[in-house]
Motif scaffolding. Structure first.
Motif, short mmCIF file in Angstrom:
data_model
loop_
_atom_site.label_atom_id
_atom_site.label_comp_id
_atom_site.label_asym_id
_atom_site.label_seq_id
_atom_site.Cartn_x
_atom_site.Cartn_y
_atom_site.Cartn_z
N CYS A 134 0.76 -1.04 -0.10
CA CYS A 134 -0.04 0.03 0.04
C CYS A 134 0.92 1.24 0.17
N GLU A 135 0.36 2.09 -0.75
CA GLU A 135 1.25 3.51 -0.76
C GLU A 135 0.27 4.46 0.11
N VAL A 136 0.89 5.18 0.95
CA VAL A 136 0.29 6.17 1.89
C VAL A 136 0.79 7.49 1.74
N ILE A 143 -6.25 3.05 2.12
CA ILE A 143 -5.50 1.95 3.06
C ILE A 143 -4.31 2.32 3.59
N THR A 144 -3.97 1.90 4.91
CA THR A 144 -2.87 2.33 5.51
C THR A 144 -2.08 1.11 6.09
N ASP A 145 -2.36 0.02 5.61
CA ASP A 145 -1.59 -1.28 6.43
C ASP A 145 -1.86 -2.08 5.24
N ALA A 146 -0.59 -2.89 5.23
CA ALA A 146 -0.41 -3.97 4.15
C ALA A 146 1.08 -4.67 4.50
N ASP A 147 1.27 -5.53 3.98
CA ASP A 147 2.57 -6.36 4.06
C ASP A 147 3.89 -5.58 4.07
N ILE A 148 3.84 -4.68 3.04
CA ILE A 148 4.98 -3.56 2.79
C ILE A 148 4.27 -2.47 2.75
#
Length: 388
Positions: A134-136, A143-148
């Protein structure tokens, strides 16, 4: 009194309101009261064992740098990766990313500029199709959470005590460099090791290396093994500079190549774009441009021959076979680091590793001289190592 986010202890930077003091130094990131406890960010953690999917092999120099970086990180040390533009800094991080993820640890890329966040996130999706990325950044906060997680350094305020590996890319770039608040927030976000990436490291980082508080890994060789592009400096009046820019745009168009024209100010870019657009299809992009992504996509898709830009595009943007011209290169906005990054856009492609970089100026100032000198020294270092 002390702010638990930015570590501010200056009494003048606290304000009393309704019975409590709060910090004004980091108020842009929401109000935080004195001694208010900051809870760790609640993020998902999952162990993943795998390798990046690459349609190319890393060079022996990249493999060595990758192993060395990961070795230092495993020893609990922070690392500065000092690598030439186009040397593959992002790919050198992949071994460390895989190592941390295999242990269920949290990894993030933090970058000063939004455009580079989007670019890196795209490259990570290609390399790690099994993982969520995810890009923040501005316009990307749903979306602010992901594996990376790939974010701007401003967005790190969302992630206190969150990351076991924090990769800080181009830490010497505005607005991160010299910004005590952003640096404090970055320090708070990292509970493990930091991996700093730069082609133009700042003095503070290099001082930490000298003090043995950080390990240094250098790589000045590009994967195609061609030397870095040393800019051709042309010292002429501004009037002649305009005609040279026009000539080069038309010349490169005939050769089927695209050109980035860097200008120091928006005002320069506006009229230069209008002039060039008469002869070659041209657009202009700067920090206040509302449709940056659309313009960049059009340029990447070769819908235009020339793109006039400010230093917004000096870092992190990779466009195959692009040529670069700097207009008014002796303007104060173009620092040594800025110029090195700008000319680092050239010659990154295996198909066109010998592109052209031209610096137009009225006066040959220190920034231009140092840029040419440092790029030449990187090339000399690679040549010396290769011929040992």
């Amino acid at each position: 009194m002390k702010c638990n986010r930015c570590q501010n202890e200056n009494p003048k930077l606290f304000t009393y309101d309704h019975g409590v003091y709060y910090c004004r130094k980091c108020i842009d990131f929401s109000r935080l009261e004195v001694n208010e406890k900051i809870e760790p960010a609640k993020l998902m953690h999952r162990a993943w064992v795998g390798e990046p999917k690459l349609n190319y092999s890393l060079t022996p120099s990249q493999v060595e740098a990758s192993h060395t970086v990961y070795h230092h990180l495993c020893e609990g040390k922070d690392v500065m990766l000092y690598a030439a533009t186009g040397a593959g800094k992002t790919e050198i991080c992949f071994e460390s990313i895989c190592g941390y993820l295999s242990k269920g640890k949290k990894v993030a890329f933090a970058i000063s500029r939004r455009q580079v966040v989007l670019e890196i996130a795209g490259r990570l999706r290609i390399a790690f199709p099994e993982l969520s990325i995810c890009e923040v950044a501005q316009g990307y906060t749903q979306i602010t959470d992901a594996d990376i997680i790939v974010c701007t350094t401003h967005q790190l305020y969302r992630y206190p005590y969150a990351f076991d590996l924090l990769i800080l890319d181009e830490l010497d770039a505005f607005p991160f460099v010299g910004n005590e608040v952003l640096q404090a927030i970055a320090n708070q976000a990292c509970v493990g090791q930091k991996l700093l990436l730069s082609a133009t490291p700042d003095e503070l980082s290099m001082e930490l290396v000298k003090q043995k508080k950080m390990e240094l890994v250098c790589l000045f060789e590009r994967p195609h093994k061609h030397p870095l592009i040393v800019p051709k400096v042309i010292q002429v009046s501004v009037f002649i500079q305009v005609w040279i820019v026009l000539y080069l745009c038309m010349k490169f168009k005939r050769e089927g190549k695209q050109i980035l024209v860097f200008v120091p100010r928006k005002s320069d870019g506006k009229w230069l774009k209008l002039l060039l657009n008469i002869f070659v299809k041209t657009d202009f992009i700067h920090s206040s441009t509302k449709d940056k992504d659309r313009i960049l996509d059009r340029f990447r898709n070769k819908e235009m021959s020339a793109l006039v830009c400010t230093t917004l595009l000096e870092r992190g943007i990779t466009i195959p076979s692009v040529q670069v011209v700097v207009f008014k290169g002796d303007h104060s906005v173009f620092t040594t680091a800025s110029l090195i990054q700008i000319f680092g856009r050239v010659g990154r492609s295996f198909k066109d590793p010998d592109g052209k970089g031209v610096c137009l100026c009225q006066a040959l100032n220190k920034s231009i001289k140092d840029c040419v000198s440092q790029i030449s020294k990187m090339n000399d270092t690679v040549y010396a190592v290769t011929n040992q």
